[in-house]
Design an enzyme around this catalytic site. Structure first.
Site, mmCIF file in Angstrom:
data_model
loop_
_atom_site.group_PDB
_atom_site.id
_atom_site.type_symbol
_atom_site.label_atom_id
_atom_site.label_comp_id
_atom_site.label_asym_id
_atom_site.label_seq_id
_atom_site.Cartn_x
_atom_site.Cartn_y
_atom_site.Cartn_z
ATOM 1 N N LYS A 219 38.909 23.144 54.415
ATOM 2 C CA LYS A 219 38.500 23.370 53.027
ATOM 3 C C LYS A 219 39.446 22.649 52.073
ATOM 4 C CE LYS A 219 38.916 27.682 53.987
ATOM 5 N NZ LYS A 219 38.983 29.165 53.989
ATOM 6 N N THR B 134 40.366 33.185 41.771
ATOM 7 C CA THR B 134 39.867 32.624 43.030
ATOM 8 C C THR B 134 40.222 33.520 44.213
ATOM 9 O OG1 THR B 134 41.892 31.330 43.199
ATOM 10 C CG2 THR B 134 39.968 30.227 42.233
ATOM 11 N N GLY C 38 39.838 35.649 47.212
ATOM 12 C CA GLY C 38 38.745 35.894 48.160
ATOM 13 C C GLY C 38 37.781 34.738 48.341
ATOM 14 N N THR C 39 38.111 33.575 47.800
ATOM 15 C CA THR C 39 37.182 32.439 47.941
ATOM 16 C C THR C 39 37.009 32.029 49.408
ATOM 17 O OG1 THR C 39 39.044 31.028 47.390
ATOM 18 C CG2 THR C 39 37.426 31.346 45.678
ATOM 19 N N GLY C 40 38.119 32.031 50.152
ATOM 20 C CA GLY C 40 38.044 31.621 51.567
ATOM 21 C C GLY C 40 37.160 32.569 52.365
ATOM 22 N N CYS C 41 37.349 33.877 52.145
ATOM 23 C CA CYS C 41 36.551 34.894 52.858
ATOM 24 C C CYS C 41 35.074 34.719 52.508
ATOM 25 C CB CYS C 41 36.958 36.309 52.440
ATOM 26 S SG CYS C 41 38.697 36.667 52.675
HETATM 27 O O1 PXL Z 1 41.583 35.687 51.507
HETATM 28 C C1 PXL Z 1 42.298 36.078 52.613
HETATM 29 C C2 PXL Z 1 42.279 37.556 52.816
HETATM 30 C C3 PXL Z 1 41.644 38.072 53.906
HETATM 31 N N1 PXL Z 1 41.588 39.396 54.182
HETATM 32 C C4 PXL Z 1 42.174 40.273 53.369
HETATM 33 C C5 PXL Z 1 42.814 39.820 52.237
HETATM 34 C C6 PXL Z 1 42.873 38.434 51.943
HETATM 35 C C7 PXL Z 1 43.561 37.939 50.763
HETATM 36 O O2 PXL Z 1 44.156 38.616 49.997
HETATM 37 O O3 PXL Z 1 43.371 40.714 51.436
HETATM 38 C C8 PXL Z 1 42.099 41.721 53.679
#
Ligand code: PXL
Length: 273
Positions: free
Chosen positions: A176, A208, A210-213
């Site tokens: 990414k 931003t 949580g964008t990756g999740c």
């Molecule tokens: O974005 C990665 C991530 C994944 N999982 C949990 C998170 C985070 C980022 O803060 O808290 C539980």
């Protein structure tokens, strides 16, 4: 009755609701996929940072996946925060046992504020046990650097890293571009033969979290519905772009993205407005 597509997220809980299990379930729902979860750790968290991390036991994680596998089944699985090598091994065993067809591995390592979500000792377990099972691995640039030991400064470096991660046994790799500095955000997909670039305009915002999740969850939902990897990445890109542009302004720090923006945009387009 129409077939109901299902997806399971195996990840950490973000009490703030922007990342982790919460982001995944919201994204599955928005994309019309029935969401299920196996929680690996509970985080106490808000937009300012991570205040606490409480991993669950190996048994608790194993049993959640078992319960779903024994009865409901799933069309795709996404993994996020896995925290320790013990949890990674248990998750990999369960995924093999239930012969999961579509596995999206988001190699989550560090939260935005720097809190570790994966112990350093667990990186080799991720490489040994989980990545070889993956349909697709979705590292950002710092995660790709950690997985490969390479320093990534340009496109050639990115291609080299994608190839190296693919050689660990994943079917596809997407590196990414969110952590780059260009005024475009480019995600690079590698299928073992070809590189495909997915480009969007970079949006200047601090919201931003949580964008990756969310991006990886959208890919998971689309794979669950039977789309191929390119279609899945394209939809995920549109989903996350809408979610970042239409941020919600929640909290005093790095706020969450807007998980309902993509559907709203689509509804407005079909309305002819
Ligand atoms: O974005 C990665 C991530 C994944 N999982 C949990 C998170 C985070 C980022 O803060 O808290 C539980």
């Amino acid at each position: 009755m129409e077939k109901v597509f299902k997806a399971l997220t195996i990840a950490g809980s973000d009490s703030g609701g922007g990342a982790g299990i919460q982001a995944d379930l919201k994204t599955f729902q928005e994309l019309g996929v029935y969401g299920m979860s196996a929680i690996t750790a509970v985080t106490a968290q808000n937009t300012l940072g991570v205040q606490g991390v409480y991993p669950l036991t190996v048994e608790a994680v194993r049993e959640q996946i078992q319960s779903i596998g024994d009865d409901m089944g799933t069309d795709a699985v996404k993994t996020g925060m896995l925290f320790s090598s013990e949890l990674i091994k248990a998750v990999a065993e369960q995924i093999q046992k239930f012969e999961i067809a579509n596995l999206v591995v988001d190699p989550v390592m560090i939260a935005k504020g720097g809190a570790p979500l994966l112990k350093t000792e667990a990186i080799s377990a991720l490489i040994t046990y989980l990545i070889p099972l993956a349909t697709v691995v979705t590292p950002n640039i710092p995660e790709a650097e950690t997985l490969t030991g390479l320093k990534i400064d340009n496109l050639e470096d990115r291609k080299k890293a994608a190839k190296q991660i693919k050689d660990l046994g994943a079917k596809f790799v997407i590196i990414k571009g969110g952590h780059g500095e260009e005024n475009e955000s480019m995600d690079l997909l590698y299928d073992g033969e070809e590189y495909t670039q997915f480009v969007s305009k970079r949006v200047e915002t601090k919201h931003t979290h949580g964008t990756g999740c969310t991006f990886a969850a959208a890919i998971t939902a689309e794979l669950a519905k039977g789309h191929d990897i390119r279609e899945a990445v394209q939809t995920a890109k549109s989903f996350i772009e809408a979610a970042i542009i239409n941020q919600l302004g929640i909290g005093n720090g790095h706020g969450p993205t807007n998980h309902w923006a993509y559907q709203l945009k689509k509804a407005m387009m079909t309305d002819g407005r």
